[in-house]
Design a protein around this motif. Sequence first.
Motif, PDB file in Angstrom:
ATOM      1  N   THR A 150      47.414  33.218  38.232  1.00 33.97           N
ATOM      2  CA  THR A 150      47.042  33.844  36.956  1.00 33.97           C
ATOM      3  C   THR A 150      45.532  33.864  36.780  1.00 33.97           C
ATOM      4  N   PHE A 151      44.885  32.768  37.153  1.00 33.91           N
ATOM      5  CA  PHE A 151      43.421  32.692  37.047  1.00 33.91           C
ATOM      6  C   PHE A 151      42.757  33.720  37.964  1.00 33.91           C
ATOM      7  N   ILE A 152      43.258  33.825  39.194  1.00 33.21           N
ATOM      8  CA  ILE A 152      42.719  34.806  40.148  1.00 33.21           C
ATOM      9  C   ILE A 152      42.928  36.221  39.625  1.00 33.21           C
ATOM     10  N   ALA A 153      44.117  36.465  39.053  1.00 35.06           N
ATOM     11  CA  ALA A 153      44.417  37.791  38.513  1.00 35.06           C
ATOM     12  C   ALA A 153      43.433  38.168  37.411  1.00 35.06           C
ATOM     13  N   GLN A 154      43.138  37.220  36.518  1.00 34.04           N
ATOM     14  CA  GLN A 154      42.199  37.491  35.432  1.00 34.04           C
ATOM     15  C   GLN A 154      40.802  37.792  35.976  1.00 34.04           C
ATOM     16  N   ASN A 196      58.000  50.448  46.427  1.00 35.52           N
ATOM     17  CA  ASN A 196      57.474  50.225  45.080  1.00 35.52           C
ATOM     18  C   ASN A 196      57.712  48.792  44.615  1.00 35.52           C
ATOM     19  N   ILE A 197      58.883  48.261  44.908  1.00 39.55           N
ATOM     20  CA  ILE A 197      59.184  46.883  44.509  1.00 39.55           C
ATOM     21  C   ILE A 197      58.251  45.915  45.229  1.00 39.55           C
ATOM     22  N   ALA A 198      57.980  46.187  46.501  1.00 43.50           N
ATOM     23  CA  ALA A 198      57.049  45.343  47.261  1.00 43.50           C
ATOM     24  C   ALA A 198      55.659  45.379  46.632  1.00 43.50           C
ATOM     25  N   VAL A 199      55.242  46.576  46.195  1.00 40.05           N
ATOM     26  CA  VAL A 199      53.932  46.708  45.538  1.00 40.05           C
ATOM     27  C   VAL A 199      53.904  45.915  44.236  1.00 40.05           C
ATOM     28  N   MET A 200      54.998  45.977  43.475  1.00 41.47           N
ATOM     29  CA  MET A 200      55.071  45.232  42.214  1.00 41.47           C
ATOM     30  C   MET A 200      54.827  43.747  42.431  1.00 41.47           C
ATOM     31  N   PHE A 201      55.394  43.204  43.512  1.00 44.66           N
ATOM     32  CA  PHE A 201      55.312  41.770  43.761  1.00 44.66           C
ATOM     33  C   PHE A 201      54.034  41.376  44.513  1.00 44.66           C
ATOM     34  N   SER A 202      53.214  42.348  44.840  1.00 39.77           N
ATOM     35  CA  SER A 202      51.986  42.034  45.582  1.00 39.77           C
ATOM     36  C   SER A 202      50.741  42.578  44.886  1.00 39.77           C
ATOM     37  N   SER A 203      50.876  42.972  43.604  1.00 39.50           N
ATOM     38  CA  SER A 203      49.752  43.590  42.899  1.00 39.50           C
ATOM     39  C   SER A 203      49.505  42.919  41.550  1.00 39.50           C
ATOM     40  N   PHE A 204      48.251  43.044  41.106  1.00 40.39           N
ATOM     41  CA  PHE A 204      47.878  42.640  39.755  1.00 40.39           C
ATOM     42  C   PHE A 204      47.771  43.895  38.892  1.00 40.39           C
TER      43      PHE A 204
END
Length: 610
Positions: free
Chosen positions: A240-244, A67-75
Amino acid sequence: MSKKNPQKKNNTVQKKSSEQSFWLLPAGVLFLTIIAYFPLKGSDFVNWDDPTFVLGNVNITSLSAHNIAVMFSSFYMGNYCPITILSYAIDYSFSGLNPVVFHTTNVLIHLINTFLVFLFIYQLTNKQKWVAALTALLFGIHPMHVESVAWVAERRDVLYAMFFILSLLCYVQYILKNNTKFLIFSLLFFILSILSKGQAVTLTAIIILIDFLLQRKFDKKVILEKIPYILLSLVFGYITFIAQKTTLAVNALHISKLDSFFSGNYGLLLYIVKAFVPFSMAGYHPYPFLEGQTLPTILYLSPLIILVLLFFVFKIRSDKTILWGILFFGATIFPVLQFLPVGETIIAERYTYVPYIGLFFVLAHIVCNASQYKFMEGLKNYLAYIVTAYVFLLLVATWGRTKIWHNSVDFWSDVIVKYPNSKIAYNNRGYMYNEFGQYDQAIADFNQGIRIDPKFFRLYLNRGLSYQRKKEYESALADYDKSIELDTTEGQTFFNRGVIYTDFLGKYDLGIQDFKRALIKNPDNADAYINMGVAYYKSGKYDQAIEQYNKALQLKPDEGKTFYFRALVCESLGNYTKAVEDANAAISKGYGVDAALISKWQVLAHGSKQ
């Protein structure tokens, strides 16, 4: 026999007394901040991002490595904020989805931030404690900050701000003490701040402003130490731009570049005015015009007003302290102005959480150094009364604003009072009325929303659900058909219509078609597989039903009802042993199964073996 030095003793007593009186200032600030946010006690989540970030976020249900890995690899909804999501997981580990824990954490972080603002301004101004105290007090109790604190999904603000201010504190210490370890700590806190919210990239500009205020010489050393900050800002700014861009949030309303120019200036003007005179606050501020409409006059005038304000800033450029506060505000607010439209709101109160530190500092500096400014001469004798009254009004306003966040209905009702033509507000309040079983009130809200914008598909989707729950299936189908006509990509509409076809109208083939279309939009929708399994089962296609239940169990292995439904199919196939096995599995997952039915299957299974 030695004699005690009374002078030394007096000095020690005075020093202790001075230290105690010093700490009374931040203690008083924190006490007033606690009072301001006391009504938040007992507040619930709201149906505005909370469902995505917290309530429906399976990644926070466990602090596992996966779950922690997903947190750091997801938007998440166009945001990269792994530290924030991790903080939700920590809260969840204490008491699940208890809103009290989540709100308490937000308030505690806000209190820490308020204290950090005091320390930061105190160090930055060469220990001007009253300037620091007033800046921190305004930060702590200003009603425009309620959104960042009271909204669980906006923990991003309070969390990034905490690391942001810690980074600035360490940077000031690095300058004052010339110790490289503080620079390293500053960079580490900067990274944590960026990982909490992308808005933190503005920190690089602020440390340059700190160099300017503290009159550092911009030599090679000063320039080189900025390189890590600049690189971090560029990298995470791009992320951040890619995430948006992963969402439809970027220019969702199709606003022209020219209109965006006026909107950005108008937003800036609103932020400035509301810093000193907070008015018409709301959790949602829609654009004051629709696509294709002529802009209100104030939007056309706003660039001229901003130019006048910039002229005054230019005139006072020699006063570095005031200029620093204004530039702090400008540098931190600029990225969230709607020059590049993101989302459907022209301003958002949460965006002021860090930027207002600059304006509060300017106000506190002028008040505490009134004798330096001619325009303050006539007010000097009344300043204490004016400041006391102003603080009291802010405190009352914040107390009132926290009540708005008590639940979703109160939240959206407040938005409707401020913006009676907001289709989003009517839709979201109606959605909550649906959840509370108040279907007539929900339908009334959806009807009002449709009058405002008859092309907003979600209003028909949600009104259809109201009719469905009222068992008015023809009306529900009509709304679902209209919703699909307006937006063919929304999987929930197909799912809801499929349920009506399958469970109430006996049109199983149509139900199966809708569930398949729902899965195109969301292939991980276990409920769609379950309901499609039901449709196949009712139409006598047992092998296909088992196939759908197996897919559902791959997605939700702990869903007891899926085992039970598969047991019913096994019964129809004459596989009573497997039916008993699935029924027991359903019970082990917390799903109730009639004991007499299991006994019947056991007898049949035993008979088939003989």
